[in-house]
Design a protein around this motif. Structure first.
Motif, PDB file in Angstrom:
ATOM      1  N   SER A 222       0.676  -1.430   0.198  1.00 57.58           N
ATOM      2  CA  SER A 222       0.327   0.201   0.456  1.00 57.58           C
ATOM      3  C   SER A 222       0.929   1.512  -0.367  1.00 57.58           C
ATOM      4  O   SER A 222       1.820   0.983   0.359  1.00 57.58           O
ATOM      5  CB  SER A 222      -0.968   0.191   0.943  1.00 57.58           C
ATOM      6  OG  SER A 222      -1.619   1.061   0.971  1.00 57.58           O
ATOM      7  N   ARG A 224       0.617   5.555  -0.590  1.00 56.71           N
ATOM      8  CA  ARG A 224      -0.402   6.625  -0.993  1.00 56.71           C
ATOM      9  C   ARG A 224       0.857   7.554  -0.820  1.00 56.71           C
ATOM     10  O   ARG A 224       1.660   8.403  -0.263  1.00 56.71           O
ATOM     11  CB  ARG A 224      -0.123   7.386   0.644  1.00 56.71           C
ATOM     12  CG  ARG A 224      -1.169   8.926   1.220  1.00 56.71           C
ATOM     13  CD  ARG A 224      -1.736   9.379   2.173  1.00 56.71           C
ATOM     14  NE  ARG A 224      -2.244  10.535   1.708  1.00 56.71           N
ATOM     15  CZ  ARG A 224      -3.129  10.674   2.950  1.00 56.71           C
ATOM     16  NH1 ARG A 224      -3.370   9.815   4.123  1.00 56.71           N
ATOM     17  NH2 ARG A 224      -3.951  12.297   2.743  1.00 56.71           N
ATOM     18  N   GLU A 253      -5.856  -1.325  -6.340  1.00 52.95           N
ATOM     19  CA  GLU A 253      -7.139  -0.815  -5.783  1.00 52.95           C
ATOM     20  C   GLU A 253      -7.092   0.233  -4.550  1.00 52.95           C
ATOM     21  O   GLU A 253      -5.485   0.889  -4.458  1.00 52.95           O
ATOM     22  CB  GLU A 253      -7.443  -1.571  -4.836  1.00 52.95           C
ATOM     23  CG  GLU A 253      -8.273  -2.612  -4.746  1.00 52.95           C
ATOM     24  CD  GLU A 253      -9.235  -3.357  -3.882  1.00 52.95           C
ATOM     25  OE1 GLU A 253      -8.824  -2.966  -2.105  1.00 52.95           O
ATOM     26  OE2 GLU A 253      -9.984  -3.495  -3.530  1.00 52.95           O
ATOM     27  N   ASP A 255      -7.757   4.339  -3.246  1.00 48.33           N
ATOM     28  CA  ASP A 255      -8.476   4.660  -2.399  1.00 48.33           C
ATOM     29  C   ASP A 255      -8.387   6.644  -3.116  1.00 48.33           C
ATOM     30  O   ASP A 255      -7.401   7.350  -3.027  1.00 48.33           O
ATOM     31  CB  ASP A 255      -8.334   5.036  -0.972  1.00 48.33           C
ATOM     32  CG  ASP A 255      -9.211   5.880   0.160  1.00 48.33           C
ATOM     33  OD1 ASP A 255     -10.104   6.385  -0.457  1.00 48.33           O
ATOM     34  OD2 ASP A 255      -8.728   5.833   1.196  1.00 48.33           O
ATOM     35  N   PRO A 258      -8.235   9.591   0.290  1.00 46.15           N
ATOM     36  CA  PRO A 258      -7.648   9.191   1.501  1.00 46.15           C
ATOM     37  C   PRO A 258      -7.885   9.973   2.938  1.00 46.15           C
ATOM     38  O   PRO A 258      -7.339   9.657   3.872  1.00 46.15           O
ATOM     39  CB  PRO A 258      -5.790   9.277   0.710  1.00 46.15           C
ATOM     40  CG  PRO A 258      -5.529   9.767  -0.198  1.00 46.15           C
ATOM     41  CD  PRO A 258      -6.934   9.920  -0.992  1.00 46.15           C
ATOM     42  N   THR A 262     -14.135   7.893   7.732  1.00 48.99           N
ATOM     43  CA  THR A 262     -15.684   7.704   7.303  1.00 48.99           C
ATOM     44  C   THR A 262     -16.523   8.076   7.685  1.00 48.99           C
ATOM     45  O   THR A 262     -16.877   8.799   8.456  1.00 48.99           O
ATOM     46  CB  THR A 262     -15.843   5.971   8.762  1.00 48.99           C
ATOM     47  OG1 THR A 262     -14.223   5.565   7.562  1.00 48.99           O
ATOM     48  CG2 THR A 262     -16.416   5.300   8.040  1.00 48.99           C
ATOM     49  N   GLU A 315     -18.913   5.364  -0.761  1.00 59.27           N
ATOM     50  CA  GLU A 315     -18.051   6.006   0.053  1.00 59.27           C
ATOM     51  C   GLU A 315     -16.450   4.755  -0.252  1.00 59.27           C
ATOM     52  O   GLU A 315     -15.554   5.139  -0.650  1.00 59.27           O
ATOM     53  CB  GLU A 315     -18.329   6.621   1.567  1.00 59.27           C
ATOM     54  CG  GLU A 315     -18.330   7.124   1.808  1.00 59.27           C
ATOM     55  CD  GLU A 315     -18.764   7.775   3.071  1.00 59.27           C
ATOM     56  OE1 GLU A 315     -18.524   7.340   4.339  1.00 59.27           O
ATOM     57  OE2 GLU A 315     -19.290   8.454   3.580  1.00 59.27           O
ATOM     58  N   THR A 316     -17.538   3.278  -0.147  1.00 62.82           N
ATOM     59  CA  THR A 316     -16.803   2.576   0.013  1.00 62.82           C
ATOM     60  C   THR A 316     -15.920   2.033  -1.459  1.00 62.82           C
ATOM     61  O   THR A 316     -14.691   1.945  -1.277  1.00 62.82           O
ATOM     62  CB  THR A 316     -17.649   0.874  -0.217  1.00 62.82           C
ATOM     63  OG1 THR A 316     -18.442   1.462   1.942  1.00 62.82           O
ATOM     64  CG2 THR A 316     -16.952  -0.228  -0.512  1.00 62.82           C
ATOM     65  N   ALA A 319     -12.883   4.217  -2.112  1.00 63.67           N
ATOM     66  CA  ALA A 319     -12.092   3.905  -0.699  1.00 63.67           C
ATOM     67  C   ALA A 319     -11.380   2.970  -1.675  1.00 63.67           C
ATOM     68  O   ALA A 319      -9.983   2.479  -1.055  1.00 63.67           O
ATOM     69  CB  ALA A 319     -12.555   4.020   0.203  1.00 63.67           C
ATOM     70  N   ASN A 320     -12.524   2.141  -2.474  1.00 65.16           N
ATOM     71  CA  ASN A 320     -11.109   0.839  -3.174  1.00 65.16           C
ATOM     72  C   ASN A 320     -12.289   0.521  -4.812  1.00 65.16           C
ATOM     73  O   ASN A 320     -12.697  -0.418  -5.167  1.00 65.16           O
ATOM     74  CB  ASN A 320     -12.201  -0.483  -2.166  1.00 65.16           C
ATOM     75  CG  ASN A 320     -12.117  -0.077  -0.238  1.00 65.16           C
ATOM     76  OD1 ASN A 320     -11.100  -0.459  -0.547  1.00 65.16           O
ATOM     77  ND2 ASN A 320     -13.320   0.824  -0.026  1.00 65.16           N
TER      78      ASN A 320
END
Length: 391
Positions: A222, A224, A253, A255, A258, A262, A315-316, A319-320
């Motif tokens: 992962s 960023r 995936e 996001d 970032p 939530t 949102e999900t 983010a993915n």
């Protein structure tokens, strides 16, 4: 030209020159053979011409290899601070950009000059524009025949790198020699490379030139950093990083938000019910990207008209967001090569081949690949230094 040396190094890149300088300072007679017309060509184009020469956050976990423990020995014995001390001793001004990445204030030529100056303090010969025709090993000595002469030495160092960036002369020659001596090679593949898209993902090509900070994931990896949409697919630091972990058929995936906590979209609805998803995305992302994501999510109308559950699903997805690359832009655009001469064949302390005494492999030629941001140069310095202590 003298035909007898203590060490012959094939390749005048970062690892080869580092090894040459250290070995010559230990009193070894060193010959470096380089097929290009000048040394350090990959150094010169790195870091936008300023050479990202190391990374302060170097740890073995930020390197890929079939044996994740192999790099520990060399990296622990020659550290980023060791090379930084060398840079400062030569009066080279430097700066930290981001994430521990160190660059020259001036030009990458300063790093090449540093390495050549270190070599010049010892018994060192550099021969550029010379093509190796044959390498033999008999009677405990290596014989290297070029288009100009024959040289011999008890130690031979493979430092010709991998096939990434062929336009500057990169080849797979190190692997050919390794196989000649019976060493196994982990299948080479492009790393730190832009990924290409097809199928439904092709729709994102319309965003060519758009960049934004994301979290990019592939399996356990992962990162960023910024991602960039191109006319062929995806690039930018975050994508280059995950590309080293990506295999054909894998999904990556993204996001896209970032910094969003939530429930941010539901909260936006409650604070500004007349707002739309498009407006909410435009407040956080480049307009073209916001519009493309909005069109694909199909959450139309004022947020007040959308259920919290639908917004949480949105949102999900943001983010993915899944992409299934159909390939990469290959060695032509890869910053480095993953894979290479198997670490199972080499001593982690000396970089010497276990079954061929006197044969060494260092740098990108070996199955050790660092993250983006100066890690691969640090591996070149560390592995070159390690071999130089043993030749």
């Amino acid at each position: 030209m003298n035909n007898n040396y203590d060490v012959i190094i094939l390749g005048a890149g970062a690892a080869g020159l580092m090894c040459a300088g250290q070995a010559s300072q230990r009193g070894r007679r060193v010959l470096v053979i380089e097929h290009a017309e000048k040394p350090g060509k990959k150094i010169l184009i790195s870091g936008g011409g300023r050479c990202n020469f190391t990374n302060l956050h170097t740890v073995p976990e930020r390197f890929l290899s079939a044996n994740p423990h192999f790099a520990k020995s060399a990296l622990s014995r020659y550290t980023p601070q060791d090379f930084l001390s060398l840079v400062e001793r030569h009066g080279i001004a430097w700066h930290e950009k981001t994430l521990g990445q160190l660059f020259c204030d001036g030009s990458a030529q300063q790093i090449v000059d540093l390495l050549l100056a270190e070599c010049a303090t010892g018994n060192f010969t550099l021969s550029c524009g010379e093509t190796v025709r044959q390498v033999r090993h008999e009677g405990g000595r290596f014989s290297v025949t070029t288009d100009r002469h024959v040289a011999q030495a008890p130690s031979l160092v493979l430092a010709t790198g991998g096939p990434s960036i062929p336009k500057i002369g990169a080849t797979a020659y190190a692997y050919e020699l390794a196989r000649q001596f019976g060493l196994k090679v982990v299948e080479p593949r492009p790393a730190l490379v832009p990924l290409t898209l097809s199928g439904e993902d092709v729709l994102f090509r319309e965003l060519s030139g758009v960049a934004t900070e994301v979290i990019a994931r592939c399996g356990p990896a992962s990162f960023r950093e910024a991602a960039l949409f191109t006319h062929r697919g995806l690039s930018g630091p975050a994508i280059l990083q995950v590309s080293s972990y990506w295999r054909r058929g894998n999904t990556i995936e993204i996001d896209f938000l970032p910094n969003a906590g939530t429930g941010w979209l539901v909260e936006t609805k409650h604070q500004n019910p007349r707002s739309t998803l498009r407006n909410a995305l435009r407040a956080r992302l480049p307009d073209r990207l916001a519009d493309a994501l909005n069109d694909r999510l199909k959450l139309e109308g004022p947020l007040a008209n959308l259920s919290d559950a639908a917004l949480r699903d949105g949102e999900t997805q943001l983010a993915n967001w899944p992409f299934r690359p159909n390939g990469s832009e290959g060695f032509a655009k890869a910053e480095v090569t993953a894979g290479g001469i198997s670490t199972a064949e080499l001593s982690s302390k000396t970089m010497e081949a276990k079954r061929v005494p006197g044969l060494y492999a260092i740098g990108e030629a070996v199955d050790v690949t660092g993250w983006l941001g100066g890690y691969n140069f640090q591996w070149a310095w560390a592995s070159g230094w390690a071999a130089a202590q043993a030749v």
